[in-house]
Each structure stands twice: as structure tokens, then as C-alpha cells.
Design a protein around this motif. Structure first.
Motif, PDB file in Angstrom:
ATOM      1  N   ARG A  83      24.409 -19.864 -17.758  1.00  0.00           N
ATOM      2  CA  ARG A  83      25.097 -19.857 -19.147  1.00  0.00           C
ATOM      3  C   ARG A  83      24.413 -19.396 -20.109  1.00  0.00           C
ATOM      4  O   ARG A  83      24.880 -18.934 -21.206  1.00  0.00           O
ATOM      5  N   VAL A  84      22.855 -19.129 -20.039  1.00  0.00           N
ATOM      6  CA  VAL A  84      22.099 -18.545 -21.192  1.00  0.00           C
ATOM      7  C   VAL A  84      22.223 -17.049 -21.057  1.00  0.00           C
ATOM      8  O   VAL A  84      21.573 -16.222 -21.828  1.00  0.00           O
ATOM      9  N   LEU A  85      22.612 -16.424 -19.849  1.00  0.00           N
ATOM     10  CA  LEU A  85      22.506 -15.322 -19.640  1.00  0.00           C
ATOM     11  C   LEU A  85      23.337 -14.281 -20.620  1.00  0.00           C
ATOM     12  O   LEU A  85      22.460 -13.148 -20.996  1.00  0.00           O
ATOM     13  N   PRO A  86      24.577 -14.693 -20.943  1.00  0.00           N
ATOM     14  CA  PRO A  86      25.224 -13.684 -22.184  1.00  0.00           C
ATOM     15  C   PRO A  86      24.157 -13.722 -23.500  1.00  0.00           C
ATOM     16  O   PRO A  86      24.275 -12.759 -24.090  1.00  0.00           O
ATOM     17  N   SER A  87      23.488 -14.674 -23.809  1.00  0.00           N
ATOM     18  CA  SER A  87      22.485 -14.476 -24.868  1.00  0.00           C
ATOM     19  C   SER A  87      21.320 -13.668 -24.560  1.00  0.00           C
ATOM     20  O   SER A  87      20.719 -13.131 -25.633  1.00  0.00           O
ATOM     21  N   GLN A  88      21.156 -13.306 -23.499  1.00  0.00           N
ATOM     22  CA  GLN A  88      20.133 -12.357 -23.235  1.00  0.00           C
ATOM     23  C   GLN A  88      20.325 -10.992 -23.070  1.00  0.00           C
ATOM     24  O   GLN A  88      19.679 -10.202 -22.558  1.00  0.00           O
ATOM     25  N   THR A  89      21.566 -10.526 -23.361  1.00  0.00           N
ATOM     26  CA  THR A  89      22.223  -9.515 -23.070  1.00  0.00           C
ATOM     27  C   THR A  89      21.438  -8.182 -23.861  1.00  0.00           C
ATOM     28  O   THR A  89      21.120  -7.238 -23.407  1.00  0.00           O
ATOM     29  N   PHE A  90      21.146  -8.384 -25.108  1.00  0.00           N
ATOM     30  CA  PHE A  90      20.091  -7.501 -25.848  1.00  0.00           C
ATOM     31  C   PHE A  90      18.989  -7.413 -25.233  1.00  0.00           C
ATOM     32  O   PHE A  90      18.381  -6.462 -25.228  1.00  0.00           O
ATOM     33  N   THR A  91      18.327  -8.629 -24.915  1.00  0.00           N
ATOM     34  CA  THR A  91      16.926  -8.301 -24.410  1.00  0.00           C
ATOM     35  C   THR A  91      17.058  -7.649 -23.040  1.00  0.00           C
ATOM     36  O   THR A  91      16.210  -6.957 -22.719  1.00  0.00           O
ATOM     37  N   ILE A  92      18.129  -7.877 -22.103  1.00  0.00           N
ATOM     38  CA  ILE A  92      18.251  -6.999 -20.861  1.00  0.00           C
ATOM     39  C   ILE A  92      18.594  -5.540 -21.107  1.00  0.00           C
ATOM     40  O   ILE A  92      17.733  -4.768 -20.672  1.00  0.00           O
ATOM     41  N   ILE A  93      19.316  -5.172 -22.046  1.00  0.00           N
ATOM     42  CA  ILE A  93      19.461  -3.955 -22.523  1.00  0.00           C
ATOM     43  C   ILE A  93      18.285  -3.211 -22.910  1.00  0.00           C
ATOM     44  O   ILE A  93      17.898  -1.968 -22.495  1.00  0.00           O
ATOM     45  N   ALA A  94      17.381  -3.910 -23.654  1.00  0.00           N
ATOM     46  CA  ALA A  94      16.099  -3.367 -24.215  1.00  0.00           C
ATOM     47  C   ALA A  94      15.390  -3.226 -23.146  1.00  0.00           C
ATOM     48  O   ALA A  94      14.337  -2.098 -23.191  1.00  0.00           O
ATOM     49  N   MET A  95      15.034  -4.160 -21.976  1.00  0.00           N
ATOM     50  CA  MET A  95      14.126  -3.929 -21.088  1.00  0.00           C
ATOM     51  C   MET A  95      14.610  -2.512 -20.260  1.00  0.00           C
ATOM     52  O   MET A  95      13.623  -1.927 -19.630  1.00  0.00           O
ATOM     53  N   ILE A  96      15.884  -2.411 -20.037  1.00  0.00           N
ATOM     54  CA  ILE A  96      16.349  -1.301 -19.132  1.00  0.00           C
ATOM     55  C   ILE A  96      15.978  -0.034 -19.985  1.00  0.00           C
ATOM     56  O   ILE A  96      15.368   0.847 -19.168  1.00  0.00           O
ATOM     57  N   SER A  97      16.106  -0.259 -21.225  1.00  0.00           N
ATOM     58  CA  SER A  97      15.793   1.306 -22.089  1.00  0.00           C
ATOM     59  C   SER A  97      14.303   1.334 -21.934  1.00  0.00           C
ATOM     60  O   SER A  97      13.988   2.532 -21.839  1.00  0.00           O
ATOM     61  N   VAL A  98      13.470   0.142 -22.021  1.00  0.00           N
ATOM     62  CA  VAL A  98      11.959   0.608 -21.990  1.00  0.00           C
ATOM     63  C   VAL A  98      11.611   0.945 -20.693  1.00  0.00           C
ATOM     64  O   VAL A  98      10.773   2.141 -20.532  1.00  0.00           O
ATOM     65  N   VAL A  99      12.294   0.312 -19.654  1.00  0.00           N
ATOM     66  CA  VAL A  99      11.779   0.766 -18.250  1.00  0.00           C
ATOM     67  C   VAL A  99      12.366   2.290 -17.967  1.00  0.00           C
ATOM     68  O   VAL A  99      11.527   3.105 -17.475  1.00  0.00           O
ATOM     69  N   ALA A 100      13.452   2.722 -18.392  1.00  0.00           N
ATOM     70  CA  ALA A 100      14.144   4.441 -18.386  1.00  0.00           C
ATOM     71  C   ALA A 100      13.182   5.188 -19.108  1.00  0.00           C
ATOM     72  O   ALA A 100      12.737   6.053 -18.665  1.00  0.00           O
ATOM     73  N   LEU A 101      12.589   4.607 -20.346  1.00  0.00           N
ATOM     74  CA  LEU A 101      11.824   5.628 -21.018  1.00  0.00           C
ATOM     75  C   LEU A 101      10.542   5.751 -20.543  1.00  0.00           C
ATOM     76  O   LEU A 101       9.925   6.876 -20.513  1.00  0.00           O
ATOM     77  N   SER A 102       9.773   4.801 -20.036  1.00  0.00           N
ATOM     78  CA  SER A 102       8.245   4.668 -19.555  1.00  0.00           C
ATOM     79  C   SER A 102       8.637   5.335 -18.148  1.00  0.00           C
ATOM     80  O   SER A 102       7.680   6.315 -17.793  1.00  0.00           O
ATOM     81  N   SER A 103       9.658   5.356 -17.434  1.00  0.00           N
ATOM     82  CA  SER A 103       9.799   6.016 -16.115  1.00  0.00           C
ATOM     83  C   SER A 103       9.966   7.737 -16.764  1.00  0.00           C
ATOM     84  O   SER A 103       9.387   8.517 -15.794  1.00  0.00           O
ATOM     85  N   SER A 104      10.471   7.897 -17.614  1.00  0.00           N
ATOM     86  CA  SER A 104      10.816   9.214 -17.822  1.00  0.00           C
ATOM     87  C   SER A 104       9.378   9.992 -18.423  1.00  0.00           C
ATOM     88  O   SER A 104       9.024  11.023 -17.988  1.00  0.00           O
ATOM     89  N   LEU A 105       8.580   8.986 -19.062  1.00  0.00           N
ATOM     90  CA  LEU A 105       7.102   9.498 -19.358  1.00  0.00           C
ATOM     91  C   LEU A 105       6.429   9.753 -18.011  1.00  0.00           C
ATOM     92  O   LEU A 105       5.449  10.746 -18.088  1.00  0.00           O
ATOM     93  N   ASP A 106       6.650   8.853 -17.301  1.00  0.00           N
ATOM     94  CA  ASP A 106       5.970   8.920 -15.834  1.00  0.00           C
ATOM     95  C   ASP A 106       5.954  10.319 -15.329  1.00  0.00           C
ATOM     96  O   ASP A 106       5.213  11.042 -14.734  1.00  0.00           O
ATOM     97  N   ILE A 107       7.450  10.617 -15.193  1.00  0.00           N
ATOM     98  CA  ILE A 107       7.800  11.708 -14.550  1.00  0.00           C
ATOM     99  C   ILE A 107       7.414  13.068 -15.312  1.00  0.00           C
ATOM    100  O   ILE A 107       7.046  14.116 -14.717  1.00  0.00           O
TER     101      ILE A 107
END
Length: 237
Positions: free
Chosen positions: A122-146
């Protein structure tokens, strides 16, 4: 941006290596005074020297056997020193050369901690922005690794293809109880500098990791801290 990212990785690895070897908790420059303790300097010296030797050996001798040979040399020198001083592994652990370890459960008990029924959905919807931020950070860091790998290879890579690979791997990791991750660009770069172009290296690393996990004893109980510290110092350099 890429240069700053690589500089931070180098600094972080250097600090982590020194802290690991000295067995102290250091999270920033304000705590570097802990490295000046005589006992800490004694524990760090072999790793710093070993890191420099590995770095200059890899840069000087362009052969795939250089890195594993110098790493194996560190272990040989350590245990020859223990033998010459008639010191046991237990005593070396007590003196801080090897980390204290606890008995690890069998590998097949790992998933005992994966309790889906304990998730509070039930607390998952409240973590939506955190999840989006985490996905963005991982995508950015992965791009820098590449980008870091691309710079070393001196030819463009297909970012879309590489990011799909990272994404698929993270999905598999998540579904099996693992963590997020990306390319280990430092290992890729070292392999390129040693002249390794075969995918067999990846399979060897995966097989070695699997063997380490299923072994009935903790391998870390026999590996000195400066072994890992020297590798981190090499990345720092």
C-alpha cells in the motif's frame, strides 16, 4: 561531465581502499586524519605499494597475463611472509591484516531473506517519485559507464543497445532478489588495455563468482585486506 564522474570514481575507490586496509570508517576528507595513525599506516603500506606496482606493470607490459600475475604475486608474498614469521592466519586476522568474518549460511539459504509476503504494497504509490528518480540515476550512471568504455575503445557504441542490456539484467536481478547494477567499466577498460577481446573472460568471471558463492567456507577469511586495497588503489591511479 564524464571526466568529473571518472575523477569521483577514482577518489571514491582510493578512499575506500585506504579505509579497508586501515580497518577504519572514513566517509570524507574531514576524516582522513585516521589514515595518519601509525598502525593504520603500517596496514596500508603494502596495499599502496602493491597498487602502484600493478598500475605501472599493466601500463608498461601490454599482456593479458600481467594483471593476474601481479595479483597472484601479492597473495604469494603475503603467505610467504606469514610462513617466514611463523604466523598463523588467525594471528594475522587478530592483527588486522585480514578482516574478521562470520560464518556464512549455505548459498541456497540466501533466498530465505526474500519475503515477498512482508512487502507493504500500500505504500508503493507514495514511492513513485523515488522509483522514477532511482531509474533516472541508474540510466544516467550507466550512460556514463558506456561513455567511459567508448573513450577507451576510441569508437562509438550503441547506447540504446547497451542500456537495454543493463535494463534487462536489472530486471532479472530484481526478480531473483538482487540489487541494481551496471557495467563495471573499470574492469572492461583494464581488459582492453591487456589486449583481451574475447567474451570468454565474462564467462570465466561468472563461473568464478558462482564457485565462490557455493564454496562451503568463506573465502574472505584467507584474503588479506591489502589484496583488495591494492586493486582499489590501482583504479584510483
Amino acid at each position: 561531465v564524464v571526466g568529473g564522474y571518472l575523477a569521483y570514481i577514482g577518489f571514491f575507490c582510493g578512499q575506500a581502499g585506504l579505509a579497508l586496509m586501515a580497518s577504519v570508517d572514513v566517509t570524507g576528507l574531514s576524516q582522513w586524519y585516521k589514515f595518519l595513525d601509525p598502525a593504520a599506516l603500517k596496514l596500508m603500506a603494502p596495499g599502496i605499494l602493491g597498487g602502484c606496482v600493478i598500475y605501472f606493470s599493466v601500463r608498461t607490459f601490454r599482456h593479458m597475463a600481467v594483471l593476474p600475475s601481479t595479483i597472484a604475486m601479492l597473495m604469494v608474498v603475503f603467505y610467504l611472509t606469514l610462513w617466514a614469521k611463523e604466523m598463523s592466519v588467525e594471528e594475522a586476522t587478530r592483527l588486522g591484516w585480514i578482516n574478521q568474518t562470520v560464518e556464512s549460511p549455505s548459498w541456497y539459504h540466501t533466498w530465505d531473506f526474500l519475503r515477498i509476503d512482508k512487502v507493504v504494497w500500500r505504500v508503493l504509490p507514495s514511492q513513485t517519485f523515488t522509483i522514477i528518480a532511482m531509474i533516472s540515476v541508474v540510466a544516467l550512471s550507466s550512460s556514463l559507464d558506456i561513455a567511459a568504455i567508448e573513450i577507451e575503445m576510441k569508437r562509438p557504441l550503441d547506447y540504446n543497445h547497451e542500456l537495454k542490456t543493463v535494463g534487462f539484467s536489472n530486471i532479472v536481478s530484481g526478480l531473483t532478489g538482487g540489487y541494481t547494477g551496471s557495467y563495471i567499466f573499470s574492469q572492461t577498460i583494464f581488459s582492453l588495455r591487456m589486449g583481451i577481446r574475447s567474451r570468454a573472460m565474462g564467462y570465466v568471471i561468472a563461473a568464478s563468482s558462482l564457485v565462490t558463492v557455493v564454496l562451503p567456507f568463506n573465502v574472505l577469511a584467507f584474503i588479506p585486506n591489502f589484496f583488495f586495497g591494492s586493486l582499489l588503489m590501482m583504479i584510483c591511479l
